[in-house]
Design an enzyme around this catalytic site. Structure first.
Site, mmCIF file in Angstrom:
data_model
loop_
_atom_site.group_PDB
_atom_site.id
_atom_site.type_symbol
_atom_site.label_atom_id
_atom_site.label_comp_id
_atom_site.label_asym_id
_atom_site.label_seq_id
_atom_site.Cartn_x
_atom_site.Cartn_y
_atom_site.Cartn_z
ATOM 1 N N SER A 68 0.421 -1.438 0.196
ATOM 2 C CA SER A 68 0.076 -0.070 -0.265
ATOM 3 C C SER A 68 0.836 1.550 -0.411
ATOM 4 O O SER A 68 1.644 1.360 -0.609
ATOM 5 C CB SER A 68 -0.772 0.002 1.034
ATOM 6 O OG SER A 68 -1.902 1.117 0.910
ATOM 7 N N ASP A 86 -8.523 -4.836 -5.415
ATOM 8 C CA ASP A 86 -8.404 -4.097 -4.384
ATOM 9 C C ASP A 86 -9.005 -3.453 -4.829
ATOM 10 O O ASP A 86 -9.150 -2.472 -5.401
ATOM 11 C CB ASP A 86 -6.581 -3.962 -4.776
ATOM 12 C CG ASP A 86 -5.711 -2.793 -3.542
ATOM 13 O OD1 ASP A 86 -6.752 -2.126 -3.086
ATOM 14 O OD2 ASP A 86 -4.992 -2.680 -3.536
ATOM 15 N N HIS A 114 -7.272 -5.446 -0.517
ATOM 16 C CA HIS A 114 -5.898 -4.032 0.088
ATOM 17 C C HIS A 114 -5.460 -4.873 0.654
ATOM 18 O O HIS A 114 -5.333 -5.422 1.802
ATOM 19 C CB HIS A 114 -6.569 -2.976 -0.151
ATOM 20 C CG HIS A 114 -5.651 -2.084 -0.043
ATOM 21 N ND1 HIS A 114 -4.542 -1.704 -1.002
ATOM 22 C CD2 HIS A 114 -4.945 -1.437 1.301
ATOM 23 C CE1 HIS A 114 -4.228 -0.612 -0.596
ATOM 24 N NE2 HIS A 114 -3.623 -1.106 0.774
#
Ligand SMILES: [Ca+2]
Length: 517
Positions: free
Chosen positions: A196, A408, A446
């Site tokens: 991320s 995601d 994610h």
């Protein structure tokens, strides 16, 4: 440069050699040139480098580490290690906290820095622990501020630079110097791992500081912070246009089922996973209520909002795509992205504190054409890491592994495919294939979770590649439920895909092959 205390000249020279950018990647280097013990750890309190002050150096006995919150869970299996805390001040406004953890025995001769998500301003203890368990000397930074917001940024341009790229770089430099001071040898290899926001940091390192690491893993990289934030805010704007456009959580389940109906079996295997959402056409209009609104259908304004979640964000003036939209299959997690009262915090903060400069900014007033210009002007490449010039990085033989979940819900997955393709355009296919791999994980959310396998070990893949020249092929991913593996599946080097061989359990990786679609 001031060197204080019992720190030997050789140690200083080791640090200096690194600072001068001398690569030390000999696989034959000794793992530890001299014995390390509690006294060696305590002596680090007198170790000095410019703009760095060690605030504590202490041995943590095996199983005794507790996070500052008091939590011991997840740390009880840690071996004995030397815990070094420091403050880094590369600018007069800097106040970067970093920690370096050094195993007292069983050091694998390597260094690993771990990344931070979002606007994260915390030392990453769980990730440090994971690296330590594998024998790494490891480091983490709070990126120069405390908390998980960008509220520190207004009026503090140097702190924004610390967050953008400097804290991670300085932590790499100082962390490696501490490794040299402690063990009497520089790490044989240095790696960076992050997901991320940590994937953004990973890209930043490969682009800005090609000397820092010999291997980098970038998970679900939110590398284009400016454009990604704009897309996330536009998604929230679409579902908050008015009361009628809001999509309640249970209707995202309706959308998800419709996406599966359109795309799941079409990839050759009906398994609840959309293998490659790009090769499926899904129109949310199939969920439109035939008559009155009901729990199993979407109203016309909701369908209109849903369409915008999947669509790329396009500059109204140039017609150029700014950032891709989300993919079919992601819907069960959309409520977090677009169902909350405000946009996702990471994007919201980017705009409130760094682009618009107003903490009370109304995201519904987003003007895509105008605000993307403002976002790029204020970013100036400090937080966004979009350069495709990786030649200095790969020129050292260094490797980059990117992975991204196709489902995601925070960072639109196509952004990683776009970056990989842009690298090929700039560097050529062979150069990219020699040094970069992209793994797209079907059904993965994610950085974790989702409907598909999301547990895998790219660090071993990276080690094998960089240290032993074993070019990465498939990576086996597992899906867990109640602590048990319920499904395995290969992740394939893009553009290959995992294709079912036609016989055997579809829950076993061995019954799949990586092939070009
Ligand atoms: Ca499928």
């Amino acid at each position: 440069m001031k060197i204080v205390g019992a720190v030997a000249l050789g140690i200083f020279l080791g640090g200096l050699a690194y600072l001068a950018g001398t690569p030390d990647v000999s696989a034959d280097a000794p793992a530890a040139a001299h014995a390390v013990d509690a006294a060696a750890c305590m002596r680090l309190t007198s170790f000095r480098l410019p703009n760095m002050k060690i605030t504590s150096a202490e041995v943590v006995p095996a199983g005794q580490f507790k996070a500052p919150s008091g939590a011991a869970e997840g740390f009880v299996d840690l071996p004995e290690f030397c815990r070094v805390a420091m403050t880094l001040t590369p600018s007069s406004d800097s106040d970067i906290k970093s920690e370096t953890w050094l195993p007292l025995s069983g050091w694998n001769g390597k260094f690993q820095e771990v990344g931070n998500g979002g606007w994260n301003g915390f030392i990453q203890y769980a990730a440090l622990a994971a690296a330590l368990r594998r024998g790494y000397a490891t480091a983490s930074t709070d990126t120069g501020h405390t908390g998980d917001t960008a509220s520190f940024a207004p009026g503090h341009p140097e702190k924004l630079i610390d967050f953008g790229y400097r804290a991670v770089h300085e932590t790499a430099v100082q962390g490696r110097a501490i490794v040299a001071a402690f063990y009497g040898a520089l790490p044989r290899y240095s790696y960076f791992t992050g997901c991320s926001g940590g994937g953004r940091q990973a890209f930043m390192e490969a682009q800005r500081y090609p000397q820092d690491f010999e291997g980098i893993i970038a998970g679900d990289p939110g590398y284009d912070r400016a454009a990604e934030s704009l897309q996330l805010i536009a998604a929230a704007q679409a579902t908050h246009k008015d009361a009628a456009s809001f999509i309640p959580k249970e209707k995202f389940a309706v959308l998800h089922q419709a996406a599966l109906d359109a795309c799941d079996a079409a990839d050759g295997l009906k398994d609840g996973i959309i293998n490659n959402p790009l090769r499926c056409k899904f129109d949310p209009a199939v969920t439109l209520c035939k008559g009155a609104d009901g729990p199993n259908c979407l109203t016309a304004p909701q369908v209109e909002a849903a369409k915008k979640l999947y669509a790329p964000i396009v500059d109204p003036k140039s017609g150029k795509e700014i950032f891709p939209g989300f993919e079919p299959g992601t819907e069960l997690r959309f409520a977090n992205t677009t169902g909350a009262p405000r946009p996702l915090g990471m994007a919201d903060d980017t705009f409130k504190y760094t682009v618009i400069g107003d903490p009370n900014w109304d995201f519904r007033t987003l003007d895509i054409g105008k605000d993307i210009v403002r976002a790029h002007e204020t970013d100036k490449g400090i937080v966004s890491a979009t350069s495709t010039n990786l030649k200095p990085y790969v020129g050292r033989g260094s490797k980059l592994i990117i992975y991204h979940g196709w489902a995601d819900q925070n960072v639109a997955p196509l952004s990683s495919v776009n970056y990989y393709n842009a690298l090929i355009d700039v560097m050529g296919k062979k150069s990219v294939e020699d040094s970069v791999r992209l793994y797209m994980a079907a059904g993965m959310g994610h950085c974790a979770g989702g409907e598909g396998p999301s547990v895998f070990d790219t660090l071993t893949t990276l080690e094998q590649w960089r240290e032993h020249g074993v070019a990465p092929k498939e990576v086996i991913a597992s899906q867990m439920a109640d602590g048990k593996v319920i499904r395995t599946r290969p992740l394939c080097p893009y553009p290959q895909e995992a294709q079912y061989k036609g016989t055997g359990s579809p829950d076993l990786a061995e019954n799949f092959a990586c092939r070009l679609p």
